[in-house]
Write an enzyme that holds these catalytic residues in place. Structure first.
Site, mmCIF file in Angstrom:
data_model
loop_
_atom_site.group_PDB
_atom_site.id
_atom_site.type_symbol
_atom_site.label_atom_id
_atom_site.label_comp_id
_atom_site.label_asym_id
_atom_site.label_seq_id
_atom_site.Cartn_x
_atom_site.Cartn_y
_atom_site.Cartn_z
ATOM 1 N N HIS A 99 45.662 29.764 39.265
ATOM 2 C CA HIS A 99 45.510 28.116 37.587
ATOM 3 C C HIS A 99 46.313 28.964 36.652
ATOM 4 O O HIS A 99 46.976 30.168 36.595
ATOM 5 C CB HIS A 99 44.021 28.832 37.477
ATOM 6 N N ASP A 102 45.047 32.520 35.479
ATOM 7 C CA ASP A 102 45.876 33.858 36.217
ATOM 8 C C ASP A 102 47.071 34.537 35.653
ATOM 9 O O ASP A 102 47.466 35.861 36.450
ATOM 10 C CB ASP A 102 45.412 33.354 37.446
HETATM 11 C C1 XUL Z 1 35.265 28.944 42.957
HETATM 12 C C2 XUL Z 1 36.877 27.629 43.320
HETATM 13 C C3 XUL Z 1 38.283 27.854 42.772
HETATM 14 C C4 XUL Z 1 39.193 27.154 43.600
HETATM 15 C C5 XUL Z 1 40.161 26.765 42.669
HETATM 16 O O1 XUL Z 1 34.492 29.127 43.757
HETATM 17 O O2 XUL Z 1 36.440 27.851 45.329
HETATM 18 O O3 XUL Z 1 38.512 29.633 42.495
HETATM 19 O O4 XUL Z 1 39.346 26.849 44.598
HETATM 20 O O5 XUL Z 1 39.457 26.168 41.276
#
Ligand code: XUL
Ligand code: CO
Length: 433
Positions: A99, A102
């Site tokens: 993300h 991150d």
């Molecule tokens: C949350 C989840 C996230 C997604 C990406 O439950 O799975 O980490 O994979 O945003």
């Protein structure tokens, strides 16, 4: 000095190895159904849980003390990136994902935060030049910051919709620049807590418009990867809109996006939705929207999203069986969206968690491939539906109710129930694991 100092690259040592840090089943070069195991499984490290998660739970804060845990600090973000690539090398994983939040520190304005992202994308891009690890997907964190507490695309405040759309643009640009093979949207807070303050219809229209813009932008910039939605039924909001694969498909159909968007299916989310993982995989394949997987399990007793590394060979076998039946991954892969347990403080814990997860998946893949090649389940499935292969049965699907009625009256059939042989088939699976 590396965060993982003293930990050597993990190698395949065969089923008899007693080393904690060796692959017993994952041999990247071994051919499974004519394809290298590494190319089947496409293992992926998740930046957020492995490097950004501080080890908190609802009752206690940070337990991990990573040298890069300094807020608002670009230098620390680079130390974190160095550690990430060290782990990728130790594991030999072909992919990572992230993300925006991150990899870059948040600044005090949108533009300043975007500049931090751009600087970190350049830094990571340089590291990728000397690494074998590529980007499976990028995504935007539109759920942690308090501005997203009432949703991103579905927020009642248009300024938050705008902020979210602008953020996704920067994250799609970042993903494209780093050669990402997919772009993921998990609707972290796209849902609601109470109907008393929520306009369901309006929120769905906002979400549809938002996703249409994402697809339009993908084509505009020439991004060749797939756009993936990750379903989840609840947590953090009580009613998450992207409940499961079938719900996401209905949403895509509603906005004419079913040929543009696929799904990233997480095992733990399937469990929260009251489904098995293999059900969700088979449903996505059947609807033509299978994309990628997050291979992290939930605890069956606690009832929340515990995000644990996979440790169950039978579950992995049934999952990869559906992946193989779907034709395998194209742009997708096996992402470990998995956290260590809170007491697992040491660098070696992070390595051991991935090694164990990769090995369980490899074992599952091999068993699934053998079951598929031997036809042991497919032959039984075909026999069960054999009655439908006759021209009469096929013709009936095109007939009206009264035509079928008249034929039944004339032919006077006496259907006899036949065993589904479930236990025998379960025994077959056990034999292959
Ligand atoms: C949350 C989840 C996230 C997604 C990406 O439950 O799975 O980490 O994979 O945003
Ligand atoms: Co996930």
């Amino acid at each position: 000095m590396s965060f993982f100092d003293g930990i050597a690259p993990v190698s395949f040592q065969g089923a008899d190895s007693t080393s904690d840090l060796a692959f017993r089943h994952y041999d990247p070069d071994e051919l499974v159904m004519g394809k290298r195991m590494e190319d089947h499984l496409r293992f992926t490290c998740a930046w957020w849980h492995s490097f950004a998660w501080p080890g908190g739970d609802p009752f206690g804060g940070q337990t991990f003390q990573r040298p890069w845990f300094k807020e608002d600090d670009l230098a620390a973000a680079k130390v974190k990136a160095d550690a990430a690539f060290d782990l990728f090398d130790i594991l030999g994983v072909p992919f990572f994902c992230f993300h925006d939040a991150d990899i870059r520190p948040e600044a005090d304005s949108f533009a300043a935060t975007a500049r931090n992202l751009a600087e970190m994308v350049d830094y990571i891009g340089e590291k990728m030049e000397t690494s074998k690890t590529k980007l499976l997907w990028g995504t935007a964190n539109l759920f942690t910051h308090r501005r997203f507490m009432s949703g991103a695309a579905t927020n009642p405040d248009p300024d938050v919709f705008a902020w979210s759309a602008a953020t996704v643009k920067t994250c799609m640009d970042a993903t494209m620049k780093l050669g990402g093979q997919n772009y993921v949207l998990w609707g972290g807070r796209e849902g609601y807590e109470t109907l008393l303050n929520t306009d369901l219809t309006r929120e769905a229209e906002q979400a549809g418009a938002f996703l249409s813009k994402v697809v339009e932008y993908k084509h505009k910039i020439g991004f060749k990867g797939a756009i993936l939605i990750e379903p989840k039924p609840q947590e953090p909001t009580k009613h998450q809109y992207d409940y499961d694969v079938a719900t996401v498909y209905g949403f895509l159909k509603r906005f004419g996006l079913e040929n543009e968007v696929q799904v990233n299916i997480e095992q733990g989310h399937a469990i929260l939705a009251g489904h098995s993982f293999e059900h969700e995989l088979a449903m996505a394949a059947s609807l033509g929207i299978f994309g990628s997987i997050d291979m992290n399990r939930n605890d069956y007793q606690s009832g929340w999203d515990t995000d644990q590394f996979p440790d169950n060979p039978r579950e992995a076998t049934l999952a990869y069986y559906e992946v193989l039946r779907a034709g395998g991954f194209t742009t997708g892969g096996t992402n470990f969206d998995a956290k260590l347990r809170r007491q697992s403080l040491d660098p070696i814990d992070l390595v051991a968690a991935h090694v164990g997860g990769m090995d369980v998946c490899a074992r599952g893949l091999k068993a699934a491939a053998a079951m598929l090649s031997d036809g042991v389940l497919e032959d039984a499935r075909a026999a069960r539906y054999a009655g439908w292969t006759t021209p009469e049965a096929q013709a009936m699907l095109g007939q009206s109710l009264d035509q079928i009625h008249d034929a039944v009256v004339t032919a006077d059939p006496r259907p006899e129930p036949r065993s589904g042989r479930q236990e025998s088939l379960e025994n077959v699976v056990s034999r292959y694991i």
